[in-house]
Design a protein around this motif. Structure first.
Motif, PDB file in Angstrom:
ATOM      1  N   UNK A   1       0.767  -0.220   9.323  1.00 51.93           N
ATOM      2  CA  UNK A   1       1.863   0.449   8.609  1.00 51.93           C
ATOM      3  C   UNK A   1       1.303   1.605   7.803  1.00 51.93           C
ATOM      4  N   UNK A   2       2.052   2.682   7.713  1.00 53.12           N
ATOM      5  CA  UNK A   2       1.643   3.818   6.890  1.00 53.12           C
ATOM      6  C   UNK A   2       1.802   3.459   5.420  1.00 53.12           C
ATOM      7  N   UNK A   3       1.145   4.251   4.573  1.00 55.73           N
ATOM      8  CA  UNK A   3       1.303   4.043   3.136  1.00 55.73           C
ATOM      9  C   UNK A   3       2.761   4.199   2.734  1.00 55.73           C
ATOM     10  N   UNK A   4       3.457   5.151   3.343  1.00 55.80           N
ATOM     11  CA  UNK A   4       4.874   5.368   3.032  1.00 55.80           C
ATOM     12  C   UNK A   4       5.705   4.121   3.364  1.00 55.80           C
ATOM     13  N   UNK A   5       5.418   3.482   4.497  1.00 56.02           N
ATOM     14  CA  UNK A   5       6.143   2.258   4.863  1.00 56.02           C
ATOM     15  C   UNK A   5       5.841   1.120   3.894  1.00 56.02           C
ATOM     16  N   UNK A   6       4.574   0.964   3.555  1.00 58.63           N
ATOM     17  CA  UNK A   6       4.174  -0.111   2.642  1.00 58.63           C
ATOM     18  C   UNK A   6       4.824   0.091   1.276  1.00 58.63           C
ATOM     19  N   UNK A   7       4.689   1.282   0.732  1.00 56.76           N
ATOM     20  CA  UNK A   7       5.263   1.550  -0.587  1.00 56.76           C
ATOM     21  C   UNK A   7       6.776   1.387  -0.550  1.00 56.76           C
ATOM     22  N   UNK A   8       7.415   1.860   0.503  1.00 54.92           N
ATOM     23  CA  UNK A   8       8.865   1.709   0.631  1.00 54.92           C
ATOM     24  C   UNK A   8       9.294   0.253   0.617  1.00 54.92           C
ATOM     25  N   UNK A   9       8.573  -0.601   1.352  1.00 55.62           N
ATOM     26  CA  UNK A   9       8.912  -2.027   1.363  1.00 55.62           C
ATOM     27  C   UNK A   9       8.621  -2.681   0.015  1.00 55.62           C
TER      28      UNK A   9
ATOM     29  N   UNK B   1       3.080 -14.092   1.733  1.00 55.58           N
ATOM     30  CA  UNK B   1       2.499 -12.806   2.113  1.00 55.58           C
ATOM     31  C   UNK B   1       3.564 -11.985   2.827  1.00 55.58           C
ATOM     32  N   UNK B   2       3.835 -10.796   2.323  1.00 55.01           N
ATOM     33  CA  UNK B   2       4.848  -9.945   2.941  1.00 55.01           C
ATOM     34  C   UNK B   2       4.114  -9.013   3.909  1.00 55.01           C
ATOM     35  N   UNK B   3       4.123  -9.384   5.167  1.00 54.10           N
ATOM     36  CA  UNK B   3       3.268  -8.759   6.182  1.00 54.10           C
ATOM     37  C   UNK B   3       3.475  -7.258   6.316  1.00 54.10           C
ATOM     38  N   UNK B   4       4.709  -6.784   6.222  1.00 56.83           N
ATOM     39  CA  UNK B   4       4.959  -5.354   6.387  1.00 56.83           C
ATOM     40  C   UNK B   4       5.036  -4.616   5.052  1.00 56.83           C
ATOM     41  N   UNK B   5       4.638  -5.278   3.973  1.00 55.42           N
ATOM     42  CA  UNK B   5       4.504  -4.638   2.666  1.00 55.42           C
ATOM     43  C   UNK B   5       3.031  -4.558   2.283  1.00 55.42           C
ATOM     44  N   UNK B   6       2.181  -4.589   3.312  1.00 53.88           N
ATOM     45  CA  UNK B   6       0.740  -4.418   3.130  1.00 53.88           C
ATOM     46  C   UNK B   6       0.183  -3.762   4.382  1.00 53.88           C
ATOM     47  N   UNK B   7      -0.968  -3.159   4.262  1.00 57.04           N
ATOM     48  CA  UNK B   7      -1.608  -2.521   5.404  1.00 57.04           C
ATOM     49  C   UNK B   7      -3.071  -2.322   5.078  1.00 57.04           C
ATOM     50  N   UNK B   8      -3.842  -1.888   6.090  1.00 61.92           N
ATOM     51  CA  UNK B   8      -5.276  -1.720   5.896  1.00 61.92           C
ATOM     52  C   UNK B   8      -5.753  -0.434   6.553  1.00 61.92           C
ATOM     53  N   UNK B   9      -7.053  -0.236   6.541  1.00 59.17           N
ATOM     54  CA  UNK B   9      -7.637   0.942   7.165  1.00 59.17           C
ATOM     55  C   UNK B   9      -7.769   0.756   8.670  1.00 59.17           C
ATOM     56  N   UNK B  10      -7.567  -0.465   9.159  1.00 57.41           N
ATOM     57  CA  UNK B  10      -7.643  -0.752  10.593  1.00 57.41           C
ATOM     58  C   UNK B  10      -6.623  -1.830  10.931  1.00 57.41           C
ATOM     59  N   UNK B  11      -5.864  -1.605  11.997  1.00 62.48           N
ATOM     60  CA  UNK B  11      -4.805  -2.540  12.384  1.00 62.48           C
ATOM     61  C   UNK B  11      -5.365  -3.920  12.712  1.00 62.48           C
ATOM     62  N   UNK B  12      -6.553  -3.983  13.332  1.00 63.21           N
ATOM     63  CA  UNK B  12      -7.090  -5.286  13.698  1.00 63.21           C
ATOM     64  C   UNK B  12      -7.496  -6.103  12.471  1.00 63.21           C
ATOM     65  N   UNK B  13      -7.952  -5.444  11.420  1.00 68.56           N
ATOM     66  CA  UNK B  13      -8.296  -6.157  10.184  1.00 68.56           C
ATOM     67  C   UNK B  13      -7.039  -6.745   9.551  1.00 68.56           C
TER      68      UNK B  13
ATOM     69  N   UNK C   1      -5.289   6.774  -4.992  1.00 72.11           N
ATOM     70  CA  UNK C   1      -6.456   6.736  -4.103  1.00 72.11           C
ATOM     71  C   UNK C   1      -6.161   6.010  -2.795  1.00 72.11           C
ATOM     72  N   UNK C   2      -5.233   5.078  -2.800  1.00 75.09           N
ATOM     73  CA  UNK C   2      -4.933   4.299  -1.592  1.00 75.09           C
ATOM     74  C   UNK C   2      -3.773   4.850  -0.782  1.00 75.09           C
ATOM     75  N   UNK C   3      -2.771   5.399  -1.432  1.00 74.59           N
ATOM     76  CA  UNK C   3      -1.618   5.868  -0.658  1.00 74.59           C
ATOM     77  C   UNK C   3      -1.937   7.146   0.109  1.00 74.59           C
TER      78      UNK C   3
END
Length: 196
Positions: free
Chosen positions: A30-38, A152-164, A21-23
């Motif tokens: 970061x895209x879901x692909x980038x997050x999952x890859x990291x 917190x691994x900053x580039x191994x997480x992402x959100x629906x909005x970059x500012x959030x 549901x999230x990917x």
């Protein structure tokens, strides 16, 4: 220079909601692909060193939907597809990994997560997943309240909005722990030095 020392025996990697549901969401920065890859890189490094890897998933069809001004899923919306709560195949969950199932944003309330960590004498949690300011932040706040040290691994997480994502990683997480990149955490794991 490595400014992050990780005691592998007392550290757990906890990856939040890397599920179908999230990917499939549009994420930023970061895209879901980038997050999952990291996350795959991090979990591989942890496993190679005998570390604890925990995947958390949420049962999206069992989440409460209290009244809200901007709910993530509107009351009366169609039910999520049957595979929505399954961990994404690209996350590469292994047999030795632990899977924790939750029914709300945070991974501690109503789950066995705290008990699993305490039985292994874990003191440091390395966090990643989707979404930064929902599941990851809710889990982090509960972990912080329980006295865990946080990375917190900053580039191994992402959100629906970059500012959030930027607000959580720039303003909230640095007060609760250490914010680092995937590369930084992997370098620290490979250095295999001292305590977290």
């Amino acid at each position: 220079m490595i400014d992050l020392d990780i005691d592998i025996g007392r550290t757990a990697l906890v990856l939040i909601d890397l599920q179908n549901s999230n990917v499939k969401r549009d994420l930023a920065p970061y895209t879901a692909e980038q997050v999952v890859g990291n996350c795959v890189l991090l979990s591989g490094e942890m496993r190679d060193r005998g570390g604890m890897v925990i995947f958390v998933r949420v049962l999206v069809d069992q989440m409460q939907l209290p009244p809200a001004d901007a709910p993530l899923r509107k009351p009366g919306a169609p039910a999520p597809p049957p595979d929505a709560s399954l961990l994404a195949p690209d996350a590469q969950v292994q047999a030795q990994d632990i899977v924790v199932t939750k029914r709300q944003w945070g991974a501690f309330y109503g789950t066995e997560l705290d008990q699993l960590l305490r039985r292994r004498h874990i003191k440091t949690i390395v966090l990643g997943g989707i979404a930064t300011n929902f599941g990851v932040e809710s889990t982090a706040r509960a972990a912080f309240d329980r006295g865990y040290e946080l990375v917190f691994v900053e580039d191994a997480m992402s959100s629906m909005a970059a500012d959030a994502h930027a607000f959580a990683c720039g303003r909230i997480f640095p007060v609760m722990g250490k914010v680092r990149s995937t590369r930084h955490v992997i370098d620290a794991l490979q250095a295999g030095t001292g305590d977290a």
